[in-house]
Design a protein around this motif. Structure first.
Motif, PDB file in Angstrom:
ATOM      1  N   GLY A   1       7.321  -0.820  -5.393  1.00 23.28           N
ATOM      2  CA  GLY A   1       8.614  -0.540  -4.790  1.00 23.28           C
ATOM      3  C   GLY A   1       8.953  -1.512  -3.680  1.00 23.28           C
ATOM      4  N   VAL A   2       8.251  -2.629  -3.618  1.00 24.81           N
ATOM      5  CA  VAL A   2       8.502  -3.662  -2.607  1.00 24.81           C
ATOM      6  C   VAL A   2       9.330  -4.771  -3.243  1.00 24.81           C
ATOM      7  CG1 VAL A   2       7.454  -5.336  -1.030  1.00 24.81           C
ATOM      8  CG2 VAL A   2       6.327  -3.141  -1.466  1.00 24.81           C
ATOM      9  N   THR A   3      10.307  -5.280  -2.521  1.00 26.85           N
ATOM     10  CA  THR A   3      11.088  -6.414  -3.005  1.00 26.85           C
ATOM     11  C   THR A   3      11.114  -7.521  -1.958  1.00 26.85           C
ATOM     12  OG1 THR A   3      13.239  -5.659  -2.149  1.00 26.85           O
ATOM     13  CG2 THR A   3      12.591  -4.874  -4.335  1.00 26.85           C
ATOM     14  N   VAL A   4      11.230  -8.748  -2.436  1.00 24.94           N
ATOM     15  CA  VAL A   4      11.354  -9.922  -1.558  1.00 24.94           C
ATOM     16  C   VAL A   4      12.517 -10.770  -2.070  1.00 24.94           C
ATOM     17  CG1 VAL A   4      10.192 -11.883  -0.492  1.00 24.94           C
ATOM     18  CG2 VAL A   4       8.851  -9.899  -1.239  1.00 24.94           C
ATOM     19  N   ASN A   5      13.471 -10.996  -1.219  1.00 25.44           N
ATOM     20  CA  ASN A   5      14.655 -11.758  -1.608  1.00 25.44           C
ATOM     21  C   ASN A   5      15.065 -12.720  -0.499  1.00 25.44           C
ATOM     22  OD1 ASN A   5      15.627 -10.413  -4.251  1.00 25.44           O
ATOM     23  ND2 ASN A   5      15.323  -8.656  -2.891  1.00 25.44           N
ATOM     24  N   SER A   6      15.915 -13.660  -0.849  1.00 23.80           N
ATOM     25  CA  SER A   6      16.528 -14.560   0.129  1.00 23.80           C
ATOM     26  C   SER A   6      18.035 -14.383   0.102  1.00 23.80           C
ATOM     27  CB  SER A   6      16.213 -16.026  -0.191  1.00 23.80           C
ATOM     28  OG  SER A   6      14.852 -16.307  -0.047  1.00 23.80           O
TER      29      SER A   6
ATOM     30  N   LEU B   1      13.087 -20.510   0.099  1.00 16.65           N
ATOM     31  CA  LEU B   1      13.364 -19.998  -1.246  1.00 16.65           C
ATOM     32  C   LEU B   1      12.097 -19.960  -2.091  1.00 16.65           C
ATOM     33  CD1 LEU B   1      16.764 -21.694  -2.218  1.00 16.65           C
ATOM     34  CD2 LEU B   1      16.360 -19.551  -1.020  1.00 16.65           C
ATOM     35  N   ALA B   2      11.288 -21.000  -1.983  1.00 14.64           N
ATOM     36  CA  ALA B   2      10.042 -21.057  -2.750  1.00 14.64           C
ATOM     37  C   ALA B   2       9.080 -19.956  -2.308  1.00 14.64           C
ATOM     38  CB  ALA B   2       9.398 -22.434  -2.588  1.00 14.64           C
ATOM     39  N   ILE B   3       8.964 -19.780  -1.001  1.00 17.17           N
ATOM     40  CA  ILE B   3       8.052 -18.752  -0.478  1.00 17.17           C
ATOM     41  C   ILE B   3       8.528 -17.362  -0.880  1.00 17.17           C
ATOM     42  CG2 ILE B   3       7.168 -17.687   1.638  1.00 17.17           C
ATOM     43  CD1 ILE B   3       7.440 -20.614   2.842  1.00 17.17           C
ATOM     44  N   SER B   4       9.816 -17.122  -0.742  1.00 14.42           N
ATOM     45  CA  SER B   4      10.378 -15.826  -1.090  1.00 14.42           C
ATOM     46  C   SER B   4      10.123 -15.485  -2.553  1.00 14.42           C
ATOM     47  CB  SER B   4      11.885 -15.830  -0.804  1.00 14.42           C
ATOM     48  OG  SER B   4      12.492 -14.637  -1.231  1.00 14.42           O
ATOM     49  N   ARG B   5      10.379 -16.433  -3.431  1.00 14.51           N
ATOM     50  CA  ARG B   5      10.167 -16.178  -4.860  1.00 14.51           C
ATOM     51  C   ARG B   5       8.687 -15.962  -5.158  1.00 14.51           C
ATOM     52  NH1 ARG B   5      12.421 -14.257  -9.623  1.00 14.51           N
ATOM     53  NH2 ARG B   5      10.535 -14.259 -10.910  1.00 14.51           N
ATOM     54  N   GLY B   6       7.832 -16.750  -4.516  1.00 15.44           N
ATOM     55  CA  GLY B   6       6.395 -16.584  -4.726  1.00 15.44           C
ATOM     56  C   GLY B   6       5.897 -15.231  -4.267  1.00 15.44           C
TER      57      GLY B   6
ATOM     58  N   LYS C   1       0.835  -1.203   0.000  1.00 14.95           N
ATOM     59  CA  LYS C   1       0.000   0.000   0.000  1.00 14.95           C
ATOM     60  C   LYS C   1       0.867   1.249   0.000  1.00 14.95           C
ATOM     61  CE  LYS C   1      -3.926   2.089   2.407  1.00 14.95           C
ATOM     62  NZ  LYS C   1      -4.883   1.943   3.548  1.00 14.95           N
ATOM     63  N   ARG C   2       1.971   1.240   0.745  1.00 12.02           N
ATOM     64  CA  ARG C   2       2.874   2.398   0.806  1.00 12.02           C
ATOM     65  C   ARG C   2       3.827   2.438  -0.392  1.00 12.02           C
ATOM     66  NH1 ARG C   2       3.493   0.378   5.977  1.00 12.02           N
ATOM     67  NH2 ARG C   2       5.689  -0.171   5.589  1.00 12.02           N
ATOM     68  N   ASN C   3       3.850   1.359  -1.162  1.00 14.42           N
ATOM     69  CA  ASN C   3       4.689   1.238  -2.364  1.00 14.42           C
ATOM     70  C   ASN C   3       6.187   1.239  -2.041  1.00 14.42           C
ATOM     71  OD1 ASN C   3       4.816   0.819  -5.185  1.00 14.42           O
ATOM     72  ND2 ASN C   3       5.328   2.962  -5.531  1.00 14.42           N
ATOM     73  N   TRP C   4       6.544   0.745  -0.866  1.00 12.81           N
ATOM     74  CA  TRP C   4       7.965   0.548  -0.542  1.00 12.81           C
ATOM     75  C   TRP C   4       8.072  -0.445   0.599  1.00 12.81           C
ATOM     76  CZ3 TRP C   4      12.128   0.141   2.589  1.00 12.81           C
ATOM     77  CH2 TRP C   4      13.396   0.240   1.985  1.00 12.81           C
ATOM     78  N   GLY C   5       9.026  -1.345   0.442  1.00  9.65           N
ATOM     79  CA  GLY C   5       9.275  -2.299   1.518  1.00  9.65           C
ATOM     80  C   GLY C   5      10.307  -3.319   1.108  1.00  9.65           C
ATOM     81  N   ARG C   6      10.871  -3.977   2.103  1.00  6.62           N
ATOM     82  CA  ARG C   6      11.863  -5.024   1.875  1.00  6.62           C
ATOM     83  C   ARG C   6      11.537  -6.208   2.787  1.00  6.62           C
ATOM     84  NH1 ARG C   6      12.614  -2.125  -1.772  1.00  6.62           N
ATOM     85  NH2 ARG C   6      14.509  -0.987  -2.388  1.00  6.62           N
ATOM     86  N   ILE C   7      11.401  -7.383   2.187  1.00  7.69           N
ATOM     87  CA  ILE C   7      11.276  -8.619   2.958  1.00  7.69           C
ATOM     88  C   ILE C   7      12.455  -9.498   2.573  1.00  7.69           C
ATOM     89  CG2 ILE C   7       9.916 -10.701   3.393  1.00  7.69           C
ATOM     90  CD1 ILE C   7       7.410  -9.087   2.875  1.00  7.69           C
ATOM     91  N   ILE C   8      13.177  -9.962   3.577  1.00  8.61           N
ATOM     92  CA  ILE C   8      14.388 -10.746   3.339  1.00  8.61           C
ATOM     93  C   ILE C   8      14.321 -12.019   4.179  1.00  8.61           C
ATOM     94  CG2 ILE C   8      16.911 -10.764   3.425  1.00  8.61           C
ATOM     95  CD1 ILE C   8      16.637  -7.597   3.509  1.00  8.61           C
ATOM     96  N   PHE C   9      14.435 -13.156   3.526  1.00 13.15           N
ATOM     97  CA  PHE C   9      14.480 -14.447   4.209  1.00 13.15           C
ATOM     98  C   PHE C   9      15.938 -14.874   4.337  1.00 13.15           C
ATOM     99  CE2 PHE C   9      10.173 -14.347   2.715  1.00 13.15           C
ATOM    100  CZ  PHE C   9       9.437 -15.144   3.575  1.00 13.15           C
ATOM    101  N   ILE C  10      16.345 -15.211   5.552  1.00 16.86           N
ATOM    102  CA  ILE C  10      17.693 -15.740   5.750  1.00 16.86           C
ATOM    103  C   ILE C  10      17.619 -17.253   5.599  1.00 16.86           C
ATOM    104  CG2 ILE C  10      19.724 -15.827   7.236  1.00 16.86           C
ATOM    105  CD1 ILE C  10      18.892 -13.011   6.222  1.00 16.86           C
TER     106      ILE C  10
END
Length: 264
Positions: free
Chosen positions: A176-181, A162-167, A130-139
């Motif tokens: 502007g949100v990204t999700v990476n591992s 890895l599967a969840i992160s990519r999904g 909603k805010r159009n910015w964010g970072r989610i990172i899975f270790i």
């Protein structure tokens, strides 16, 4: 490149020690407000105090909650309200013969290593979109790809991340949100250091010798030929959490010293 996270709030689960604490420190040093998380109030308060002592001007708060349960995740979400950066770091590992791993262990590993990230992402990601910015990172871990025969239950959960992160990254298209591992390799965190000390005592060698022997015997493809430091892993995570990493999304980023023989 100067990473400035001033005005951003970051939640790092399992951050009272080890890789999680190093990540929290790196984010705080870059200017983010950091939420330290652990299961016990005392350890959370101690971790907050350590960071504030090192960085007097840093904005660091604590939130004790057991993210291995749905109730614990709900408690943590309520405490933080919303965040700009979510680092799903909480996790456990345990060497054990596959034929001796009971159902209860499989469930326990899944709840802590996988479902904690699922629940927190499900709760906190919508506001990022909603805010159009964010970072989610899975270790995650190199064990997600190089499944260790002595910890199959661990490797399975890291592959799941890895599967969840990519999904989840697929849900961010055009935002502007990204999700990476991030995939660390053998790292001398607090938990691993205890394991090395114990094994070293049994084998009548030093912890450094034990670490070197472990890499040589169990991760012979390592190009680093040593354990990484927690700071080396944290450096990668801080970059991925930054505005400068905006073109990196849906990626599995290797910080495992070249153990995985792959050109991609």
């Amino acid at each position: 490149m100067k990473i400035d996270l001033t005005g951003k709030t970051a939640l790092v689960t399992g951050s009272t020690a080890g890789i999680g604490h190093a990540i929290a420190e790196g984010l705080a040093a870059a200017g983010a407000k950091v939420v330290i998380n652990g299961r016990k109030e005392a350890t959370v308060e101690a971790a907050v105090a350590r960071l504030k002592s090192k960085y007097p001007d840093a904005r660091v708060v604590g939130a004790a909650a057991d993210v291995s349960t749905a109730a614990g995740c709900a408690k943590l979400v309520k405490a933080v309200n919303q965040v700009d950066i979510l680092v799903n770091n909480a996790g456990i590992f345990e060497p054990k013969d596959f034929f001796e791993i009971p159902d209860e262990d499989w469930t326990r590993f899944f709840e802590i290593n996988v479902m904690s990230g699922v629940r927190l992402s499900r709760s906190l990601m919508p506001a990022m979109l909603k805010r159009n910015w964010g970072r989610i990172i899975f270790i995650s871990s190199e064990s997600a790809v190089y499944i260790p025969k002595e910890m199959i239950q661990y490797g399975f959960t890291k592959t799941g991340q890895l599967a969840i992160s990519r999904g989840l990254a697929e849900l961010t298209t055009g935002t502007g949100v990204t999700v990476n591992s991030v995939l660390p390799g053998p790292t001398r965190s607090d938990g691993v250091e205890g394991f090395l000390q114990s094994m070293a005592a049994q084998n009548k060698v030093t912890a450094d010798e034990m670490a070197a022997n472990f890499v040589k015997e169990h991760r012979p493809s390592s190009l680093l030929q040593r354990f990484a430091t927690v700071e080396e892993i944290a450096n990668m995570v801080v970059y991925v959490a930054s505005p400068q990493s905006s073109a990196t999304n849906g990626a599995a980023l290797h910080a495992e010293g070249g153990i995985i023989r792959s050109i991609a």
